[in-house]
Design a protein around this motif. Sequence first.
Motif, short mmCIF file in Angstrom:
data_model
loop_
_atom_site.label_atom_id
_atom_site.label_comp_id
_atom_site.label_asym_id
_atom_site.label_seq_id
_atom_site.Cartn_x
_atom_site.Cartn_y
_atom_site.Cartn_z
N VAL A 242 0.84 -1.20 0.00
CA VAL A 242 0.00 0.00 0.00
C VAL A 242 0.88 1.25 0.00
O VAL A 242 0.63 2.21 -0.74
CB VAL A 242 -0.95 0.00 1.22
N PHE A 243 1.92 1.23 0.82
CA PHE A 243 2.85 2.37 0.88
C PHE A 243 3.53 2.59 -0.47
O PHE A 243 3.65 3.73 -0.94
CB PHE A 243 3.89 2.11 1.96
N SER A 244 3.98 1.50 -1.12
CA SER A 244 4.64 1.60 -2.42
C SER A 244 3.70 2.19 -3.47
O SER A 244 4.10 3.06 -4.26
CB SER A 244 5.12 0.22 -2.87
N LEU A 245 2.45 1.73 -3.47
CA LEU A 245 1.47 2.27 -4.42
C LEU A 245 1.23 3.75 -4.16
O LEU A 245 1.13 4.56 -5.10
CB LEU A 245 0.15 1.49 -4.29
N GLY A 246 1.14 4.14 -2.88
CA GLY A 246 0.95 5.55 -2.54
C GLY A 246 2.11 6.41 -2.99
O GLY A 246 1.92 7.53 -3.50
N MET A 247 3.34 5.91 -2.84
CA MET A 247 4.53 6.66 -3.27
C MET A 247 4.56 6.79 -4.79
O MET A 247 4.97 7.83 -5.33
CB MET A 247 5.80 5.96 -2.77
N MET A 248 4.13 5.76 -5.51
CA MET A 248 4.10 5.83 -6.97
C MET A 248 3.12 6.90 -7.44
O MET A 248 3.44 7.73 -8.30
CB MET A 248 3.71 4.47 -7.56
N VAL A 249 1.91 6.90 -6.84
CA VAL A 249 0.90 7.89 -7.21
C VAL A 249 1.39 9.30 -6.85
O VAL A 249 1.25 10.25 -7.64
CB VAL A 249 -0.44 7.58 -6.51
N SER A 250 2.00 9.44 -5.68
CA SER A 250 2.51 10.75 -5.25
C SER A 250 3.61 11.24 -6.19
O SER A 250 3.65 12.43 -6.55
CB SER A 250 3.07 10.65 -3.83
N PHE A 251 4.48 10.32 -6.63
CA PHE A 251 5.55 10.69 -7.56
C PHE A 251 4.98 11.18 -8.89
O PHE A 251 5.40 12.22 -9.41
CB PHE A 251 6.46 9.49 -7.78
#
Length: 514
Positions: A242-251
Amino acid sequence: MELLNEQVNPKKAPLWLLSLVVVMPTFFAFLATSATNVALPHIAGAFGSTTDEAKWVVTSYMIANGIFLPLTGWLERKLGRLKFLEIFIAIFTIGSIVCTLAPSLLILILGRIIQGVGGGILMPLSQSILLQEYPANRRGDAMAVFIFSIMVSSIMGPTVGGLLVDNLSWQWIFIINIPIGILSLILIPMVVQDTTHSKKKEHVDFIGVIFLILWLFSMQVVLDKGQQYGWFDCRWIYWLSVFSLGMMVSFIVWELENKEPIVNLRVFKDSNFVIGTILGVLINMMVCATMILLPQFYQSLMNYTASDTGLALSTRGFAVVILFFIGRICNLYDVRYVIATGFFVLGISISLCTDLNLQVDPNWIVLSNILFGLGSATALVPVSGIALGSLPKDQIPSGAGIHSLSKCVTGSMATSLASSWIISLGQVHQTYLVKNMSIYSYNFVKHFNALKTAFLRHGEIVIASKKANIALYHQLITQSKLMAISDLFALCALLTFLMIPLVVLLKTEKPKRD
């Protein structure tokens, strides 16, 4: 391929020399990457570590590699092409020295991180240089040169790695990069033309870099450890995903909204770049997935050694001769027809592996590997050329970095998922096949009695019965794994054929029939 003495820059360097000098460090960087996979058991044994701990030798390289891939355009603008190339080749060479002299696994991982920083950037940079320096009507030749070096190094990697490990030591995988790095540092200033670099003070997008690092690091940890801990059944794997997906979207959101992004995601406005990247990603996923499936078949089921497995896979290299003609073919015929033909041949080659068995004719697998090399080479050269060739020259470095990053991320996913699905599907098939191991099954009783009779010659009836059960269970495991590998080959073939209609959406110029 017309690599004659055509001059491409004020340094009067002929195209053949420029191509050789530019792709040489990239070739050996990829060779070291693919060869390291074969050496992991030896590295683990040398440092007294587990195989899972030794996997960080590969994982650390991929993380460092992925972080710097999309920064190609920004770094080239900031440093200039020549200094940029020299710095990162020097970093890769230093990383190779650290890996060679590493006294512990931790130092080896540190060396691989340094290698990843230096070697990862070489792929998009060399691709960008070739596309910018070759004439516009010969970009097919430029991509053929680049793809040739990548494919040959990827194919030779397991073979070279197996031979070095079996006959010398695993350190030689890194030693061979040191003289090549030094030679490249001598030749590059002689043939590569520098670009004007920005001397003004630029805003550095630190937030974007942080988002990128957190996304790639967390994603790689999930892919590397997911199978070991049961994927989303494990709480920390679930939340890290979930954290990785959030960082990808944020990037992505941050880079699109930022006025001075460190990664220019606006290249995705070009439809050819989007479609070409999707097609290139699919080819790369097929290469990565089959490079997991075939060694599993050779080593786990056919009992091949590391050297034998590498030699068996090297038959794919016979088909790369098509690369010497692909540029001219693309000039004579509609590129979409060439790409579609490549995907069709690629699909056929993968389909041939859907009916593997332990008595398969080796020539059948050789034919499949040759067709695989032929199809992937035929499709990948025009796909890469059309994806990056339609971009403005100033956007090619950014596009090359993002194109390479997409392949890196999806290649990691394909490798991890293929390894995981072999185990999962094998367990599914085992559940169905075990029903046949019953006293009510005539074939099972027949084979059990035959094995028990054979083992009775060397022991008592109780021991003979146990040995017969173990032998039949081993056959069950073997057949389950074989069926799982065949299922995954069928899935790969289906995905390859489904990509063919997407080729129609590419926009191409009318071919010039010379």
